[in-house]
Design a protein around this motif. Sequence first.
Motif, short mmCIF file in Angstrom:
data_model
loop_
_atom_site.label_atom_id
_atom_site.label_comp_id
_atom_site.label_asym_id
_atom_site.label_seq_id
_atom_site.Cartn_x
_atom_site.Cartn_y
_atom_site.Cartn_z
N VAL A 178 58.02 45.79 41.47
CA VAL A 178 57.16 46.91 40.06
C VAL A 178 58.50 45.38 38.99
O VAL A 178 59.15 44.81 39.76
CB VAL A 178 58.77 47.93 40.10
CG1 VAL A 178 58.05 48.45 38.37
CG2 VAL A 178 58.33 49.30 41.18
N ILE A 179 57.80 44.62 38.11
CA ILE A 179 57.87 44.03 37.14
C ILE A 179 57.67 44.34 36.12
O ILE A 179 57.25 45.04 35.21
CB ILE A 179 57.85 42.60 37.80
CG1 ILE A 179 56.18 42.73 37.92
CG2 ILE A 179 58.24 42.10 39.39
CD1 ILE A 179 55.71 41.27 37.83
N GLY A 180 58.52 43.70 35.14
CA GLY A 180 57.83 43.82 33.79
C GLY A 180 56.81 42.88 33.34
O GLY A 180 56.86 42.00 33.85
N PRO A 196 50.43 45.62 32.75
CA PRO A 196 50.33 46.47 33.30
C PRO A 196 49.39 46.56 33.67
O PRO A 196 48.68 46.98 34.81
CB PRO A 196 49.86 47.64 32.31
CG PRO A 196 51.44 47.09 30.76
CD PRO A 196 50.34 44.68 31.27
N SER A 197 47.49 46.14 33.07
CA SER A 197 46.58 46.07 33.79
C SER A 197 45.98 45.87 35.44
O SER A 197 45.32 45.60 36.17
CB SER A 197 44.84 45.68 33.25
OG SER A 197 45.31 43.73 32.88
N HIS A 198 47.02 44.74 35.75
CA HIS A 198 47.88 44.61 37.01
C HIS A 198 47.73 45.30 38.45
O HIS A 198 48.05 45.24 39.54
CB HIS A 198 48.23 43.02 36.97
CG HIS A 198 47.46 41.78 36.39
ND1 HIS A 198 47.87 40.81 35.35
CD2 HIS A 198 46.17 41.35 36.11
CE1 HIS A 198 47.62 39.93 34.12
NE2 HIS A 198 46.38 40.25 35.03
N THR A 199 48.38 45.91 37.96
CA THR A 199 49.04 46.86 38.11
C THR A 199 47.73 47.30 39.49
O THR A 199 46.94 48.44 39.53
CB THR A 199 49.26 48.84 37.76
OG1 THR A 199 50.92 48.08 36.56
CG2 THR A 199 49.97 49.29 38.73
N SER A 200 48.37 47.84 40.74
CA SER A 200 47.76 47.95 41.59
C SER A 200 47.25 47.31 43.67
O SER A 200 48.85 47.69 43.43
CB SER A 200 45.88 47.26 42.09
OG SER A 200 44.69 47.47 42.67
N GLN A 201 47.20 47.98 44.42
CA GLN A 201 46.97 46.89 45.24
C GLN A 201 46.53 45.86 45.45
O GLN A 201 45.69 46.06 45.86
CB GLN A 201 47.15 48.17 46.60
CG GLN A 201 47.41 47.77 47.82
CD GLN A 201 46.84 48.80 49.30
OE1 GLN A 201 48.29 49.13 49.88
NE2 GLN A 201 46.34 49.80 49.17
N TYR A 202 46.79 45.25 46.43
CA TYR A 202 46.51 43.72 46.59
C TYR A 202 46.53 44.04 48.47
O TYR A 202 47.46 43.49 49.63
CB TYR A 202 47.17 42.59 46.00
CG TYR A 202 46.80 42.52 44.61
CD1 TYR A 202 47.66 43.48 43.52
CD2 TYR A 202 45.38 42.04 44.10
CE1 TYR A 202 47.85 43.69 42.38
CE2 TYR A 202 45.64 41.86 42.69
CZ TYR A 202 46.57 42.50 42.14
OH TYR A 202 46.07 43.06 40.48
N GLY A 249 45.90 43.09 56.60
CA GLY A 249 47.51 43.01 56.24
C GLY A 249 48.18 44.30 55.67
O GLY A 249 46.96 44.90 55.51
N PRO A 250 49.52 44.28 55.45
CA PRO A 250 49.57 45.91 55.24
C PRO A 250 49.23 46.10 53.31
O PRO A 250 49.62 47.15 52.82
CB PRO A 250 51.03 45.67 55.44
CG PRO A 250 51.09 44.24 55.61
CD PRO A 250 49.87 43.26 56.00
N GLY A 251 49.00 45.35 53.00
CA GLY A 251 49.05 45.36 51.29
C GLY A 251 50.49 45.10 50.81
O GLY A 251 51.25 45.82 51.34
N THR A 252 50.01 44.46 49.35
CA THR A 252 51.24 44.70 48.21
C THR A 252 50.42 46.01 47.20
O THR A 252 49.73 45.84 46.31
CB THR A 252 51.55 43.20 48.05
OG1 THR A 252 52.30 42.27 49.49
CG2 THR A 252 52.59 43.43 46.15
N ARG A 253 52.35 46.77 46.81
CA ARG A 253 51.82 47.11 46.22
C ARG A 253 52.09 46.97 44.78
O ARG A 253 53.45 46.92 44.49
CB ARG A 253 52.17 49.23 46.53
CG ARG A 253 51.17 50.17 45.27
CD ARG A 253 51.85 51.43 46.05
NE ARG A 253 51.08 51.64 47.28
CZ ARG A 253 49.82 51.79 47.53
NH1 ARG A 253 48.56 52.46 46.05
NH2 ARG A 253 49.44 52.24 48.22
#
Lengths: 112, 112
Positions: free
Chosen positions: B12-14, B83-89, B104-108
Amino acid sequence: AQTVTQSQPEMSVQEAETVTLSCTYDTSENNYYLFWYKQPPSRQMILVIRQEAYKQQNATENRFSVNFQKAAKSFSLKISDSQLGDTAMYFCASLGNYQLIWGAGTKLIIKP
Amino acid sequence: EADIYQTPRYLVIGTGKKITLECSQTMGHDKMYWYQQDPGMELHLIHYSYGVNSTEKGDLSSESTVSRIRTEHFPLTLESARPSHTSQYLCASSQRGWDEQYFGPGTRLTVT
């Protein structure tokens, strides 16, 4: 452009029942590959089954089998004797030009 | 489980921060991929690599960049998160283009 369509957003069946997930695709490639992947809740995506388009025989992996209809561009997944651990999102994908094109997924819930 | 790792698992980042999502695999695979996946939705390819010093953009336009300096490592960088980058990678790898992809397990990622 290649497309993959999964028309069932969500399905649920009782444990031990058989369930079939639908997938249709569109591709201009002559040689291509089709995949079903499984994404369990909060776990990694894993391959369920893979089909090479030039092979007429339907692929099978234990309780998982496909019905590959090349002319109809249909690639359905059948899960026999469903188990609670089969609960997951299932994605159909088509590989052409070395890039996977993914369907929107089907959420499968196995009820005890 | 496949030998492909992603860190961090959750972030979670700004807005405006620069971030790098890490992906490493120990299978010696030449092909590596980055996908973006919104919850319960299909995967979209944003970057891929066929080997060291090879990177390509996928079908989904992305403001991120990638590098491939070592076979095992394929980091993704966002210079200025929004904020539009909020997703799972999801990061994946395969030995050949038509082979099974290991995920991989993903980064949320959540951008506030």
